[in-house]
Enzyme design. Structure first.
Site, PDB file in Angstrom:
ATOM      1  N   GLU A  89      -3.602   7.575  -3.955  1.00 19.94           N
ATOM      2  CA  GLU A  89      -3.563   6.285  -3.267  1.00 19.94           C
ATOM      3  C   GLU A  89      -3.350   5.161  -4.267  1.00 19.94           C
ATOM      4  O   GLU A  89      -4.092   5.046  -5.243  1.00 19.94           O
ATOM      5  CB  GLU A  89      -4.867   6.045  -2.507  1.00 19.94           C
ATOM      6  CG  GLU A  89      -4.875   4.725  -1.736  1.00 19.94           C
ATOM      7  CD  GLU A  89      -6.219   4.459  -1.061  1.00 19.94           C
ATOM      8  OE1 GLU A  89      -6.263   4.433   0.171  1.00 19.94           O
ATOM      9  OE2 GLU A  89      -7.216   4.287  -1.804  1.00 19.94           O
ATOM     10  N   TYR A 140       0.873  -1.187   0.000  1.00 22.56           N
ATOM     11  CA  TYR A 140       0.000   0.000   0.000  1.00 22.56           C
ATOM     12  C   TYR A 140       0.898   1.221   0.000  1.00 22.56           C
ATOM     13  O   TYR A 140       1.894   1.288   0.730  1.00 22.56           O
ATOM     14  CB  TYR A 140      -0.885   0.020   1.251  1.00 22.56           C
ATOM     15  CG  TYR A 140      -1.740   1.276   1.365  1.00 22.56           C
ATOM     16  CD1 TYR A 140      -3.014   1.318   0.815  1.00 22.56           C
ATOM     17  CD2 TYR A 140      -1.266   2.415   2.012  1.00 22.56           C
ATOM     18  CE1 TYR A 140      -3.790   2.465   0.904  1.00 22.56           C
ATOM     19  CE2 TYR A 140      -2.027   3.562   2.107  1.00 22.56           C
ATOM     20  CZ  TYR A 140      -3.290   3.583   1.550  1.00 22.56           C
ATOM     21  OH  TYR A 140      -4.045   4.721   1.633  1.00 22.56           O
TER      22      TYR A 140
END
Length: 395
Positions: free
Chosen positions: A204, A116
């Site tokens: 993101e 991530y």
């Protein structure tokens, strides 16, 4: 403002952030052509909506998941046909779901490890921060809640930007091998450059992946932009998909109003964000439920006030309206006249409480009292909140 994944990937490519090849398709036939042009037997077809959780979502038609692997152009066509024009329900869309009008057809890659990675604006420091984790491809909120030690945070000095030593540090902490750190650092730097130069509030990447061939790629991307900076980016503003937004918010933005829909039954029309939040709080304090945040601004015109009433009334849940205006830039008598004309124009049939304060407040209150319209005036905010809660039907 948010954009679709395929649009985000186009921006990533512009800034040199490596990601799998692919293109958007609006019909099953277009999806088949994209798949053929990719020239690979390993592809993924992904529904394009402004919501997360697509892979675990469900179409109202019964198809499970908005992300599917396929091995041929024909399969890509068939999957697109099952997705396009259908409603996809995920944990972020709510039960109403979102209509899928486009799909992304992209090459699939063999994943060795998922991560991530995000660049965010840290509201506390007023500066960018990189948030990363070895736990990619899952809900980062769940990881943060259950294993906070797995979340890496790297503050970025806005005067100097993301430095090479910071990209190396992040790559090492994420577990990249020395031979992979250069590719990882290149991608991290490109993502930060994209965040900064595009005036994003969030970039993101989930997951960011290391492939079995040693590539470091942005596999999925979500972007949020600072609305106040979009005047600098007409190319990004052109990416806006109003079909993915609340039509009330779209209408409000067209008239320079700030609107956010909520779940209550008391519509709020206020000038000033701080006053709007205080109004919502005091409604809650007296047992009511605000239906929205609506800031008409300090210099709202009669036309804007009328449009604000129309937006409030377009919500079937709204059963009463509270107008709370401080006449600083504008005078209260002018505001009162605008409210009266707006009430007549929309043929208001639900309870309305108006609280005015500021310049010429006496004249403004007198105009409302003598208007003959079903308007209840309040002397202060507490009085206004009590009255509107009492007048609003109980759910």
């Amino acid at each position: 403002m948010n954009i679709h994944e395929y649009q985000a990937k186009e921006l990533l490519t512009k800034f040199g952030a490596d990601n799998p090849r692919g293109s958007v398709a609006c019909t099953a036939e277009e999806a088949e052509k994209v798949a053929r042009d990719l020239g690979t037997n390993s592809m993924v077809v992904k529904a394009q909506i402004h919501a997360g959780g697509r892979g675990k979502g469900t179409f109202t038609s019964g198809l499970q998941g908005g992300v599917h692997l396929c091995q041929s152009a024909g399969q890509a066509r068939d999957l697109a046909a099952q997705m396009l024009g259908q409603t996809l329900v995920t944990h972020q869309t709510g039960p109403a779901g979102r209509l899928v009008n486009q799909v992304l057809v992209a090459e699939s890659v063999e994943i060795a490890k998922e991560f991530y990675f995000a660049v965010l604006l840290d509201r506390a420091s007023g500066a960018p921060v990189v948030v990363a984790s070895r736990e990619g491809g899952v809900d980062i909120e769940e990881v943060a809640a259950q294993s906070p030690e797995k979340i890496l945070r790297e503050a970025v000095d806005p005067a100097f930007g993301l430095q090479p030593y910071q990209t190396r540090k992040l790559a090492k902490e994420l577990g990249f091998a020395p031979s992979q750190m250069r590719a990882a650092g290149k991608l991290f730097a490109a993502l930060y450059r994209c965040f900064l130069q595009s005036d994003c509030s969030m970039v993101e990447i989930n997951p960011l992946v290391l492939t079995k061939g040693g590539q470091v790629l942005a596999l999925d991307a979500k972007f949020s932009f600072d609305d106040n900076a979009l005047f600098r980016h007409p190319d990004i503003l052109a990416l806006r998909d109003v079909a993915e937004e609340d039509p009330r918010e779209v209408a409000a933005s067209q008239h320079h109003l700030s609107y956010i829909g909520l779940d209550g039954n008391i519509g709020c029309m206020v000038n000033g964000a701080g006053l709007a939040m205080a109004t919502m709080d005091i409604i809650k304090h007296h047992g009511g439920e605000p239906a929205n945040f609506l800031d008409v601004g300090g210099g709202a015109s009669e036309e804007q006030v009328t449009e604000a009433f129309k937006i409030l009334l377009s919500d079937p849940k709204v059963k009463a309206i509270l107008v709370n205006i401080f006449g600083g830039i504008m005078q209260c008598d002018v505001i009162a006249q605008g409210i009266m004309n707006a009430v007549k124009a929309v043929k208001l049939e639900i309870p309305l409480v108006v609280r005015l304060e500021g310049t010429n407040v006496g004249q403004g209150r007198r105009l409302l009292a003598e208007s003959g319209l079903p308007i209840v005036t309040a002397h202060d905010l507490d009085d206004a909140a009590k009255q509107i809660v009492a007048l609003a039907p109980k759910n």
